[in-house]
Design a protein around this motif. Sequence first.
Motif, PDB file in Angstrom:
ATOM      1  N   GLN A  10     -24.682 -21.542  52.401  1.00 34.23           N
ATOM      2  CA  GLN A  10     -23.075 -21.665  52.575  1.00 34.23           C
ATOM      3  C   GLN A  10     -22.490 -22.410  53.519  1.00 34.23           C
ATOM      4  O   GLN A  10     -21.572 -23.080  53.380  1.00 34.23           O
ATOM      5  N   ILE A  11     -23.065 -22.201  54.699  1.00 31.56           N
ATOM      6  CA  ILE A  11     -22.232 -22.835  55.839  1.00 31.56           C
ATOM      7  C   ILE A  11     -22.325 -24.491  55.896  1.00 31.56           C
ATOM      8  O   ILE A  11     -21.699 -25.249  56.039  1.00 31.56           O
ATOM      9  N   ALA A  12     -23.590 -25.012  55.201  1.00 30.79           N
ATOM     10  CA  ALA A  12     -23.896 -26.182  55.258  1.00 30.79           C
ATOM     11  C   ALA A  12     -22.991 -26.855  53.995  1.00 30.79           C
ATOM     12  O   ALA A  12     -22.454 -27.988  54.174  1.00 30.79           O
ATOM     13  N   ARG A  13     -22.998 -26.163  52.778  1.00 27.58           N
ATOM     14  CA  ARG A  13     -22.365 -26.722  51.861  1.00 27.58           C
ATOM     15  C   ARG A  13     -20.708 -26.650  52.155  1.00 27.58           C
ATOM     16  O   ARG A  13     -20.095 -27.628  51.758  1.00 27.58           O
ATOM     17  N   ALA A  14     -20.269 -25.671  52.929  1.00 27.70           N
ATOM     18  CA  ALA A  14     -18.793 -25.870  53.368  1.00 27.70           C
ATOM     19  C   ALA A  14     -18.448 -26.703  54.370  1.00 27.70           C
ATOM     20  O   ALA A  14     -17.335 -27.400  54.044  1.00 27.70           O
ATOM     21  N   ILE A  15     -19.296 -27.293  55.051  1.00 30.10           N
ATOM     22  CA  ILE A  15     -19.213 -28.327  56.021  1.00 30.10           C
ATOM     23  C   ILE A  15     -18.865 -29.424  55.227  1.00 30.10           C
ATOM     24  O   ILE A  15     -18.279 -30.348  55.400  1.00 30.10           O
ATOM     25  N   ALA A  16     -20.004 -29.623  54.379  1.00 26.47           N
ATOM     26  CA  ALA A  16     -19.981 -30.918  53.715  1.00 26.47           C
ATOM     27  C   ALA A  16     -19.021 -31.218  52.928  1.00 26.47           C
ATOM     28  O   ALA A  16     -18.519 -32.246  52.827  1.00 26.47           O
ATOM     29  N   GLY A  17     -18.555 -30.048  52.442  1.00 25.47           N
ATOM     30  CA  GLY A  17     -17.453 -30.053  51.448  1.00 25.47           C
ATOM     31  C   GLY A  17     -16.030 -30.349  52.077  1.00 25.47           C
ATOM     32  O   GLY A  17     -15.206 -31.415  51.901  1.00 25.47           O
ATOM     33  N   ALA A  18     -16.029 -29.885  53.463  1.00 26.00           N
ATOM     34  CA  ALA A  18     -14.733 -30.230  54.173  1.00 26.00           C
ATOM     35  C   ALA A  18     -14.729 -31.744  54.837  1.00 26.00           C
ATOM     36  O   ALA A  18     -13.759 -32.295  54.544  1.00 26.00           O
ATOM     37  N   LEU A  19     -16.145 -32.184  55.224  1.00 22.71           N
ATOM     38  CA  LEU A  19     -16.174 -33.724  55.655  1.00 22.71           C
ATOM     39  C   LEU A  19     -16.159 -34.697  54.284  1.00 22.71           C
ATOM     40  O   LEU A  19     -15.662 -35.805  54.209  1.00 22.71           O
ATOM     41  N   ARG A  20     -17.041 -34.470  53.360  1.00 25.54           N
ATOM     42  CA  ARG A  20     -17.145 -35.169  52.162  1.00 25.54           C
ATOM     43  C   ARG A  20     -16.864 -34.401  50.920  1.00 25.54           C
ATOM     44  O   ARG A  20     -18.215 -33.788  50.204  1.00 25.54           O
ATOM     45  N   GLU A  67     -31.775 -25.462  61.246  1.00 24.54           N
ATOM     46  CA  GLU A  67     -31.694 -25.431  59.719  1.00 24.54           C
ATOM     47  C   GLU A  67     -30.583 -26.150  59.314  1.00 24.54           C
ATOM     48  O   GLU A  67     -30.450 -26.947  58.315  1.00 24.54           O
ATOM     49  N   LEU A  68     -29.604 -25.880  60.020  1.00 22.73           N
ATOM     50  CA  LEU A  68     -28.087 -26.577  59.604  1.00 22.73           C
ATOM     51  C   LEU A  68     -28.068 -28.161  59.831  1.00 22.73           C
ATOM     52  O   LEU A  68     -27.916 -28.894  58.972  1.00 22.73           O
ATOM     53  N   ILE A  69     -28.856 -28.490  61.015  1.00 21.69           N
ATOM     54  CA  ILE A  69     -29.001 -29.655  61.241  1.00 21.69           C
ATOM     55  C   ILE A  69     -29.919 -30.571  60.037  1.00 21.69           C
ATOM     56  O   ILE A  69     -29.452 -31.651  59.398  1.00 21.69           O
ATOM     57  N   ALA A  70     -30.933 -29.903  59.789  1.00 17.37           N
ATOM     58  CA  ALA A  70     -31.882 -30.620  58.720  1.00 17.37           C
ATOM     59  C   ALA A  70     -31.076 -30.479  57.389  1.00 17.37           C
ATOM     60  O   ALA A  70     -30.924 -31.349  56.483  1.00 17.37           O
ATOM     61  N   SER A  71     -30.439 -29.609  56.931  1.00 17.03           N
ATOM     62  CA  SER A  71     -29.719 -29.465  55.589  1.00 17.03           C
ATOM     63  C   SER A  71     -28.666 -30.482  55.620  1.00 17.03           C
ATOM     64  O   SER A  71     -28.514 -31.127  54.566  1.00 17.03           O
ATOM     65  N   LEU A  72     -27.862 -30.598  56.534  1.00 18.20           N
ATOM     66  CA  LEU A  72     -26.391 -31.667  56.630  1.00 18.20           C
ATOM     67  C   LEU A  72     -27.290 -32.908  56.699  1.00 18.20           C
ATOM     68  O   LEU A  72     -26.447 -33.982  56.258  1.00 18.20           O
ATOM     69  N   GLY A  73     -28.418 -33.033  57.329  1.00 15.64           N
ATOM     70  CA  GLY A  73     -28.993 -34.666  57.260  1.00 15.64           C
ATOM     71  C   GLY A  73     -29.229 -35.112  56.019  1.00 15.64           C
ATOM     72  O   GLY A  73     -29.702 -36.300  55.828  1.00 15.64           O
ATOM     73  N   SER A  74     -29.416 -34.283  55.078  1.00 12.68           N
ATOM     74  CA  SER A  74     -29.756 -34.545  53.547  1.00 12.68           C
ATOM     75  C   SER A  74     -28.590 -34.900  52.747  1.00 12.68           C
ATOM     76  O   SER A  74     -28.560 -35.431  51.809  1.00 12.68           O
ATOM     77  N   VAL A  75     -27.169 -34.949  53.439  1.00 16.29           N
ATOM     78  CA  VAL A  75     -25.891 -35.319  52.526  1.00 16.29           C
ATOM     79  C   VAL A  75     -25.760 -36.790  52.704  1.00 16.29           C
ATOM     80  O   VAL A  75     -25.929 -37.330  53.818  1.00 16.29           O
ATOM     81  N   PRO A  76     -25.848 -37.377  51.274  1.00 16.86           N
ATOM     82  CA  PRO A  76     -25.699 -38.920  51.517  1.00 16.86           C
ATOM     83  C   PRO A  76     -24.376 -39.177  52.104  1.00 16.86           C
ATOM     84  O   PRO A  76     -23.436 -38.745  52.089  1.00 16.86           O
ATOM     85  N   GLY A  77     -24.653 -40.528  53.079  1.00 20.39           N
ATOM     86  CA  GLY A  77     -23.466 -40.908  53.691  1.00 20.39           C
ATOM     87  C   GLY A  77     -23.084 -40.086  54.938  1.00 20.39           C
ATOM     88  O   GLY A  77     -22.337 -40.741  55.588  1.00 20.39           O
TER      89      GLY A  77
END
Length: 415
Positions: free
Chosen positions: A319-329, A233-243
């Motif tokens: 929450q985990i997916a958004r936190a990771i995306a926020g740290a990276l982008r 699920e984390l892989i799928a969620s992060l895969g939707s982050v543009p770029g």
Amino acid sequence: MPEPTHREASRPGESLRARLDREGQLPVAESLRIAADVAAALAAAHARGTVHGDIRPENIQLSDGATHLSPERANGHPSLDRRSDVHSLGLVLYEMLAGEPPPDPMPPLAGRRAVAEEVELIVAQAMARNPADRFESAADLAEALNSAAASADRTGFTTGERIALRRRVTPRWSFFTASVVGFLGVSLWLRFTAPAPSKPPALARLNSIAVLPLVNASPDTANEYFSDGITRELIASLGSVPGLRVVGPASSFAFKRSQLDAQQAGQRLGVGAVVEGSVRQSGGRLRVTAHLVSVAQGFDLWSETYEGGTADVFTVQDQIARAIAGALRPRAASDSAIPVRSPRTDLDGYRAYLAGRALSARPTAETVPAAIAHFAIAIGLDSAYAPAWAALAEAHTQEIILGMRPTEEAGPLAR
């Protein structure tokens, strides 16, 4: 299963298909050398601007049909490139090692044959569904295959011998402890004599990531399907982050129970950052720990522990997916940038769905019916849960591929 031996030399002019039909699994070293020779030939063709587009055992001199075509070709994609040939050769290599063509979805070699970790990673990367996750060229694949073939006869860890937890402390820290006084003196000297160091790259520039399988830290080892499900699920969620380029599940799960640490795994996968962590369930409580590790530096860029009731799993995943995306982008961390991938549903239904996915990931005549039963439970508890319906249709397709049911019987169920 014992390692196959070279029982009979290849017959003059015979195809790889004839050899596979006669012997099934081929020796690992020989499989790697055959694939390396084909990859080298493809590299030469690609250098001339030619894409083969039909790499199959039948066409390799020494299952059938669309089984050995890359997804782009099978779907009639008009713009095949060299990575399409890389994918098809990966499928051929899988069949040489496993003794049968890979089903769809394609599972890792683990559980079908004990091979060296390096070999499984090569196969997973070559077979990646996303062309961007594959080897960049046939020449790169040939180089990796030749390297693996050279060490195929040496003793090493196999997919059946990997330890349960990845190392987070490496020998370099022992060296640091022994040398701390010397480093301190050098650091003080550099502070006053060396020019100011350049700023490290901004975290937003880390545009590639891999999510390693979260470790099941629950008292009950049977809960591993749950930690694997959260990983997907984390892989799928992060895969939707543009770029943001995210390594697919096939490549990530090749590191399940790997002896490599996060930095080493990230280097193998060619990404800028890696997510690792653990999932623990006990007494109706859920605890998920996640670390975002810089591959270049080996340090944690971000880490967090989430605790709550087991029913909070959907919120924790988001929450985990958004936190990771926020740290990276940072600009992509808004709620709209990461849509919820798994619709909320009954918790027992979600468990049944994840258990079914774990079974269907390695489709056999035994696991597919069990997976279908789990999906039916999930649908019975929530008839509007779309992922369970999609997984059920996929399982019926697996029945057709495995020859368990005729197309006219299972086909309507797979729609």
